[in-house]
Design a protein around this motif. Structure first.
Motif, PDB file in Angstrom:
ATOM      1  N   GLU A 201       0.849  -0.923   0.129  1.00 26.31           N
ATOM      2  CA  GLU A 201      -0.034   0.053   0.544  1.00 26.31           C
ATOM      3  C   GLU A 201       0.828   1.409   0.291  1.00 26.31           C
ATOM      4  O   GLU A 201       0.379   2.254  -0.390  1.00 26.31           O
ATOM      5  CB  GLU A 201      -1.307  -0.132   1.235  1.00 26.31           C
ATOM      6  CG  GLU A 201      -1.810  -1.408   1.044  1.00 26.31           C
ATOM      7  CD  GLU A 201      -3.009  -1.197   2.480  1.00 26.31           C
ATOM      8  OE1 GLU A 201      -3.028  -1.033   3.535  1.00 26.31           O
ATOM      9  OE2 GLU A 201      -3.448  -2.580   2.280  1.00 26.31           O
ATOM     10  N   ARG A 205       1.562   4.061  -2.799  1.00 29.58           N
ATOM     11  CA  ARG A 205       1.101   5.500  -2.423  1.00 29.58           C
ATOM     12  C   ARG A 205       2.316   6.608  -2.224  1.00 29.58           C
ATOM     13  O   ARG A 205       2.679   7.630  -2.961  1.00 29.58           O
ATOM     14  CB  ARG A 205       0.248   5.768  -0.995  1.00 29.58           C
ATOM     15  CG  ARG A 205      -0.841   5.351  -0.784  1.00 29.58           C
ATOM     16  CD  ARG A 205      -1.394   6.124   0.091  1.00 29.58           C
ATOM     17  NE  ARG A 205      -0.137   5.552   1.258  1.00 29.58           N
ATOM     18  CZ  ARG A 205      -0.955   4.369   1.981  1.00 29.58           C
ATOM     19  NH1 ARG A 205      -2.019   3.493   1.753  1.00 29.58           N
ATOM     20  NH2 ARG A 205      -0.120   3.647   3.645  1.00 29.58           N
ATOM     21  N   GLN A 234      -1.120  -0.237  -9.651  1.00 26.40           N
ATOM     22  CA  GLN A 234      -0.334   0.677  -8.935  1.00 26.40           C
ATOM     23  C   GLN A 234       1.203   0.478  -8.449  1.00 26.40           C
ATOM     24  O   GLN A 234       1.776   1.440  -8.786  1.00 26.40           O
ATOM     25  CB  GLN A 234      -1.575   1.111  -8.167  1.00 26.40           C
ATOM     26  CG  GLN A 234      -3.087   1.392  -8.858  1.00 26.40           C
ATOM     27  CD  GLN A 234      -3.380   0.726  -8.344  1.00 26.40           C
ATOM     28  OE1 GLN A 234      -3.410  -0.014  -8.340  1.00 26.40           O
ATOM     29  NE2 GLN A 234      -5.190   0.844  -7.611  1.00 26.40           N
ATOM     30  N   LYS A 316       2.307  14.664   1.783  1.00 26.15           N
ATOM     31  CA  LYS A 316       1.559  15.313   1.810  1.00 26.15           C
ATOM     32  C   LYS A 316       2.258  16.955   1.579  1.00 26.15           C
ATOM     33  O   LYS A 316       2.719  17.343   1.026  1.00 26.15           O
ATOM     34  CB  LYS A 316       0.527  15.877   2.129  1.00 26.15           C
ATOM     35  CG  LYS A 316      -0.727  14.757   2.072  1.00 26.15           C
ATOM     36  CD  LYS A 316      -1.465  15.483   0.751  1.00 26.15           C
ATOM     37  CE  LYS A 316      -2.806  14.253   0.241  1.00 26.15           C
ATOM     38  NZ  LYS A 316      -2.287  12.585  -0.267  1.00 26.15           N
ATOM     39  N   ARG A 339      -4.419  20.650  -6.585  1.00 23.23           N
ATOM     40  CA  ARG A 339      -4.250  19.627  -7.254  1.00 23.23           C
ATOM     41  C   ARG A 339      -3.463  18.902  -7.556  1.00 23.23           C
ATOM     42  O   ARG A 339      -3.084  17.210  -7.971  1.00 23.23           O
ATOM     43  CB  ARG A 339      -4.431  20.448  -8.578  1.00 23.23           C
ATOM     44  CG  ARG A 339      -4.462  19.278 -10.059  1.00 23.23           C
ATOM     45  CD  ARG A 339      -3.779  20.671 -11.402  1.00 23.23           C
ATOM     46  NE  ARG A 339      -2.811  20.635 -11.186  1.00 23.23           N
ATOM     47  CZ  ARG A 339      -1.250  20.654 -11.519  1.00 23.23           C
ATOM     48  NH1 ARG A 339      -1.696  19.613 -12.048  1.00 23.23           N
ATOM     49  NH2 ARG A 339      -0.666  21.390 -11.841  1.00 23.23           N
ATOM     50  N   TRP A 342      -3.502  16.288  -3.728  1.00 23.33           N
ATOM     51  CA  TRP A 342      -4.816  15.158  -3.710  1.00 23.33           C
ATOM     52  C   TRP A 342      -5.629  15.020  -4.473  1.00 23.33           C
ATOM     53  O   TRP A 342      -6.196  15.208  -4.631  1.00 23.33           O
ATOM     54  CB  TRP A 342      -5.206  16.584  -2.829  1.00 23.33           C
ATOM     55  CG  TRP A 342      -5.116  16.341  -0.798  1.00 23.33           C
ATOM     56  CD1 TRP A 342      -5.106  15.770  -0.149  1.00 23.33           C
ATOM     57  CD2 TRP A 342      -3.959  17.704  -0.811  1.00 23.33           C
ATOM     58  NE1 TRP A 342      -4.417  16.349   1.168  1.00 23.33           N
ATOM     59  CE2 TRP A 342      -4.121  17.176   1.182  1.00 23.33           C
ATOM     60  CE3 TRP A 342      -3.057  18.529  -0.905  1.00 23.33           C
ATOM     61  CZ2 TRP A 342      -3.323  17.840   1.506  1.00 23.33           C
ATOM     62  CZ3 TRP A 342      -2.265  19.401  -0.539  1.00 23.33           C
ATOM     63  CH2 TRP A 342      -2.388  18.935   0.551  1.00 23.33           C
ATOM     64  N   GLY A 344      -7.377  13.799  -7.602  1.00 25.84           N
ATOM     65  CA  GLY A 344      -8.184  12.170  -7.579  1.00 25.84           C
ATOM     66  C   GLY A 344      -8.898  12.080  -6.600  1.00 25.84           C
ATOM     67  O   GLY A 344     -10.331  11.185  -6.042  1.00 25.84           O
ATOM     68  N   SER A 345      -8.818  13.048  -5.124  1.00 24.50           N
ATOM     69  CA  SER A 345      -9.514  12.904  -3.575  1.00 24.50           C
ATOM     70  C   SER A 345      -9.924  13.953  -3.964  1.00 24.50           C
ATOM     71  O   SER A 345     -10.294  14.962  -4.393  1.00 24.50           O
ATOM     72  CB  SER A 345      -8.117  13.270  -2.616  1.00 24.50           C
ATOM     73  OG  SER A 345      -8.727  13.814  -2.209  1.00 24.50           O
ATOM     74  N   ASP A 346     -11.604  14.071  -2.962  1.00 22.03           N
ATOM     75  CA  ASP A 346     -12.358  14.878  -3.089  1.00 22.03           C
ATOM     76  C   ASP A 346     -11.986  16.063  -1.629  1.00 22.03           C
ATOM     77  O   ASP A 346     -13.095  16.488  -1.507  1.00 22.03           O
ATOM     78  CB  ASP A 346     -13.650  14.401  -2.325  1.00 22.03           C
ATOM     79  CG  ASP A 346     -13.698  13.695  -0.898  1.00 22.03           C
ATOM     80  OD1 ASP A 346     -12.926  13.186  -0.516  1.00 22.03           O
ATOM     81  OD2 ASP A 346     -14.356  13.504  -0.528  1.00 22.03           O
ATOM     82  N   ALA A 347     -11.147  15.827  -1.564  1.00 23.62           N
ATOM     83  CA  ALA A 347      -9.960  16.611   0.175  1.00 23.62           C
ATOM     84  C   ALA A 347     -10.804  18.494  -1.389  1.00 23.62           C
ATOM     85  O   ALA A 347     -10.661  18.324  -1.798  1.00 23.62           O
ATOM     86  CB  ALA A 347      -8.172  17.520  -0.022  1.00 23.62           C
ATOM     87  N   ASP A 348     -10.909  19.363   0.042  1.00 31.40           N
ATOM     88  CA  ASP A 348     -10.884  20.679  -0.301  1.00 31.40           C
ATOM     89  C   ASP A 348      -9.796  21.588  -0.210  1.00 31.40           C
ATOM     90  O   ASP A 348      -8.831  21.307   0.659  1.00 31.40           O
ATOM     91  CB  ASP A 348     -12.251  21.206   0.575  1.00 31.40           C
ATOM     92  CG  ASP A 348     -12.136  21.391   1.535  1.00 31.40           C
ATOM     93  OD1 ASP A 348     -11.182  21.072   2.054  1.00 31.40           O
ATOM     94  OD2 ASP A 348     -13.143  21.176   2.103  1.00 31.40           O
ATOM     95  N   ALA A 351      -8.167  21.170   3.028  1.00 30.83           N
ATOM     96  CA  ALA A 351      -7.301  20.613   3.635  1.00 30.83           C
ATOM     97  C   ALA A 351      -5.751  20.812   2.956  1.00 30.83           C
ATOM     98  O   ALA A 351      -4.188  20.321   4.037  1.00 30.83           O
ATOM     99  CB  ALA A 351      -7.487  19.537   2.551  1.00 30.83           C
TER     100      ALA A 351
END
Length: 383
Positions: A201, A205, A234, A316, A339, A342, A344-348, A351
């Motif tokens: 994993e 990542r 991946q 991050k 961009r 993050w 592909g994530s739904d972070a705003d 974050a």
């Protein structure tokens, strides 16, 4: 037993003489794992231990006993030693069964071939001499040498290493030889599969900077586990781009090479040489030096070295800092950082603000290197 990545420090530690500071290295080995981990940590790396396999013990190995008895039934013409640990295990097991002297005599009367210096050393340590050893550690070279000789009716004992050498034995049998596979140790899944799953994993990542492999079966098991976890593509992409694969030698590396993946190995198949390859290559791949606000900054892996102090950063935080360091002084908006770090994530954008706050905290007294530009974003200080 595997270990997870340690928690991130907020206080600096000296980065002098630690060339792997900032790098996280995965270790998949089972044999001599402690030695490999010590060599890497001594150079500043963080190590994630995740044995991909375990070796089943030789006690009460009826298959090995049966193969040994077959070797002693009639004279052998050739004996192929493929690994040092395997050869020593075979001699030790035979000694325990009371067949040690008889097996040594049978091998002494045959032509002994060895694959690489470790197997050669083990054969010599058992009181025998090798007749030929290829300049490389490739099993194919041994096969080529054998196939150049008349093999009809010849008896050949092949000490195998971890996985059966089925193609090797089949090629000899096609030429009329009687092949006795001598399987010294067998691989099995690790008792605790959780560490290798976590390593997979982290690899997917891109939180791992390098993976080390000391056996071909470990690579096969690692990729098979990645497939079972639904992360094969991946992991392959990570190995193709951001994660450095380092093997102990070309035989170990073959499966990765066959998959078209970049892989490095040292000229000599030793743990120390493997670690030197990691130590030389990782800083070369990711080290970035710049002058910011009167400080000498070095971005290396997941660490920032400032004036000979080192600060480990979160994944991050590392991505954010690398983005800002591309053009010190330029302002990057929260949307742009979102961009990059993050995707592909739904972070705003909250974050991003939280990550910058944690990054400043991790940098301690150097946190003010990251400046906020009201209503615009963030920049790396230039003066």
């Amino acid at each position: 037993m595997g270990t997870a990545t340690p928690s991130l420090p907020t206080a600096p530690a000296s980065g002098a003489d630690l060339p792997l500071t900032g790098f996280t290295v995965g270790v998949t080995a089972v044999r001599r794992r402690e030695e490999l981990v010590a060599l890497l940590t001594r150079r500043g790396a963080r190590v994630v231990e995740a044995p991909a396999l375990r070796i089943l013990p030789l006690e009460d190995d009826h298959g090995l006993r049966r193969a040994t008895r077959q070797c002693l039934a009639r004279p052998l013409d050739y004996v192929v030693a493929t690994t040092g640990v395997g050869w020593r295990g075979w001699m030790s097991a035979a000694e325990g069964w009371g067949w040690g002297a008889e097996l040594a005599a049978a091998c002494r009367a045959a032509i002994v071939l060895t694959r690489g210096p470790k197997a050669t050393g083990a054969v010599r340590a058992s009181g025998l001499d090798e007749s030929w050893s290829p300049p490389t550690e490739a099993t194919d070279d041994l096969l080529t040498w054998l196939l150049a000789r008349p093999l009809e009716g010849r008896r050949i004992a092949v000490q195998e290493h971890g996985l059966p050498l089925e193609a090797f034995a089949a090629a000899l049998r096609e030429r009329g030889a009687e092949v006795i596979p001598v399987h010294i140790y067998r691989w099995a899944p690790p008792e605790d599969p959780a560490p290798v799953r976590r390593l997979i994993e982290q690899t997917a990542r891109r939180e791992i900077h390098a993976l080390t492999f000391t056996s071909a079966p470990a690579i096969a098991a690692f990729l098979a586990t990645a497939t079972a976890a639904g992360l094969h593509e991946q992991v392959i992409e990570a190995l193709r781009t951001d994660v450095l694969a380092v093997c102990v030698g070309p035989v170990c590396a073959r499966q990765l090479l066959d998959a078209g993946l970049p892989v490095l190995w040292p000229e000599r198949g030793r743990l120390g040489a493997l670690v030197r390859t990691v130590t030389e290559e990782l800083p070369h791949r990711s080290r970035r030096t710049l002058q910011v606000d009167g400080h000498d900054l070095v971005l290396q892996g997941s660490a920032l070295l400032v004036d000979d102090e080192s600060y480990w950063l979160s994944p991050k935080g590392t991505t954010v800092l690398r983005a800002l360091a591309e053009h010190p002084g330029w302002v990057l908006s929260r949307a742009e950082l979102l961009r990059r770090a993050w995707a592909g994530s739904d972070a705003d954008e909250h974050a991003v603000e939280a990550a910058v706050g944690r990054l400043r905290q991790a940098l301690g007294r150097h946190g003010d290197l990251i400046r906020t530009v009201p209503k615009r974003g963030y920049r790396l200080a230039t003066r």
